[in-house]
Structure formats: structure tokens, C-alpha cells
Design a protein around this motif. Sequence first.
Motif: not given
Length: 300
Positions: A131-138, A142-146, A150-161, A233-236
Motif C-alpha cells: 500500500e505504501l509503494v502504491k500510494i507513493r506511485l499514485q 511524488q511519482a516522478h521520484k521513482y 523496485i526503484d520506489c522500494v529501494q529509495k524509501i528504504v535507503r532514504q527513510e529506513g 503513508q504519503n508523508s515521507p
Amino acid sequence: MTSEKPLPFVYQFMAGAVAGVSEILVMYPLDVVKTRVQIQTGKGVGEDSYNGMVDCFRKIIRNEGFSRLYRGITAPILMEAPKRATKFAANDEWGKVYRNLFGVAKMNQSLSILTGASAGATESFVVVPFELVKIRLQDKKQAHKYNGMIDCVQKIVRQEGILTMYQGLESTMWRHILWNAGYFGCIFQVKALLPAAKDKKGQVLNDLMSGAVGGTVGTMLNTPMDVVKSRIQNSPKVPGQLPKYNWAWPALGTVFKEEGFSALYKGFLPKVLRLGPGGGILLVVFTGVMDFFRTMKGLD
């Protein structure tokens, strides 16, 4: 879900998976619109804001293209199999637990609500990261960041933990408890009120009607929690900064105070148009696949 001979867990899981994927392939654009409307604060002004469902559809198609209505569908597709499978399988398994615990031979209205709520809580642990990944992509902002899931998951984990993947677990749990309690509780009650099905067509119609009513009632109950879940979930996460939307019930209060009661039902129309008929589709496909498995195993 039926009075026929029970099948092993693996068959319930597979039937739930088929039902979930079938529903999302038909209804996903409504989910995109629902999320866009829910995460928007204030009134819709300009091309990046929306005055309801139709305006949102129109602006997405005109400004971003029709394919944007399926943006982020990979995560939900991957989620739907375990999510819906867990929903139906957990509902059946919790039903067995509660019947044994309370010494009840058959399901009743109260047990249907209790097992549905328990199934919803169980299901929420499966769906939160998807759900978290879906909302960030929708989200258009924010969608342009990813570059995809897979890229969305990697950036969330790397940048936010990595724990951010479970951001919004509490609100997601409330959302699913309320929806599943309404869904399964209504299915039991509506089926009891409908004339008994005399043939396969009658069974499908009863399943479609009871599932649609259950989906509609579940949506009425859980939309406020869905609104705050989408915002949480849409609040980085920003180091040293407390998110505006963090826990479910305080977030409900914030939305109500700043935007009024109607804001708690933002996105209700596309959501109910998806989950009303979608609830019927889920039950019909699930029941049909389970019947197929029973025939295959000679249990019909």
C-alpha cells in the motif's frame, strides 16, 4: 463462506488470490482516482487539484494520459494475491477458532462480524508495504521520484529506513478491521434474507448481491480511516520533523478540525464504486473457484 465441505487452506488461498487479481484488473483506475482525491488537502483549484471523481478522471487522462490510471498497478497486483487470499482464508480459519472457542456449531451474525474484523487485522500485516509503494506511485507530486516499483522500494528504504515500509500499519489495521467486519457481517445477513438459490445462476446472483452490499457497507465504515491512512503513508519521513499525520485517531481529528467532516469521506464515490461491485466480484470469483476445486477433488 459456504455450507459445503471445507477445503484445505491451500485451496482457500488460491481461490482468494484469483478473486483478488480479477477484481483489481477491473477496478484499479477507481483506486488511483480515490487516492489522488484523498491525499489532496483543501479545495481543488488548478490542473493539479481535483473537484471530485469525474474531474480527477478527466484531468489525469488529459494531462498525463490514460495509462496513468494504471500507474503503480504492479505493487497492487503482487499484493492482491496474498491480500485477498489471506482475507478469505483468515476469515474461514478465524471462524473455526471462534466457533470452537464459543461452542457454536454454525456461524451467526455476531461471529461473522468478529471473524471479519480478525481477518482484516491479519490481512493488514500483509498489505502495508504494498500500500505504501502504491500510494507513493499514485501521487502525481511524488511519482516522478521513482522509476517503478523496485526503484520506489529501494529509495524509501535507503532514504527513510526499512521500518518506513510499515508506516501506517495502525491506520491500515483499523481500515481493514472496519471494512472486513462490515463486509463479512453483511454477507451473512443479506444471504439469510435472500431466497435460497435453486441453481448455479441463483447462487451467483446471491453472491453478487450480498458481496456488493457488504462492500458498500464496509466502505461506508472505513473511508475515514482510509483517508488518514493515505495521508500517513504519503508523508515521507524527514529527520527531526514530526509528521503532520502520524497516528490514525489523532489524524482523524486533524482532518476534521482543518477541513471539516466531509473531508473524512474524500474519495468515497470512486471507492464505493470500486468496492461495492468489487465486493460482489470478489465473492462470486472466490466461490466459483472454490466450487471448481471441490469438483476437481470430487467433493461436490
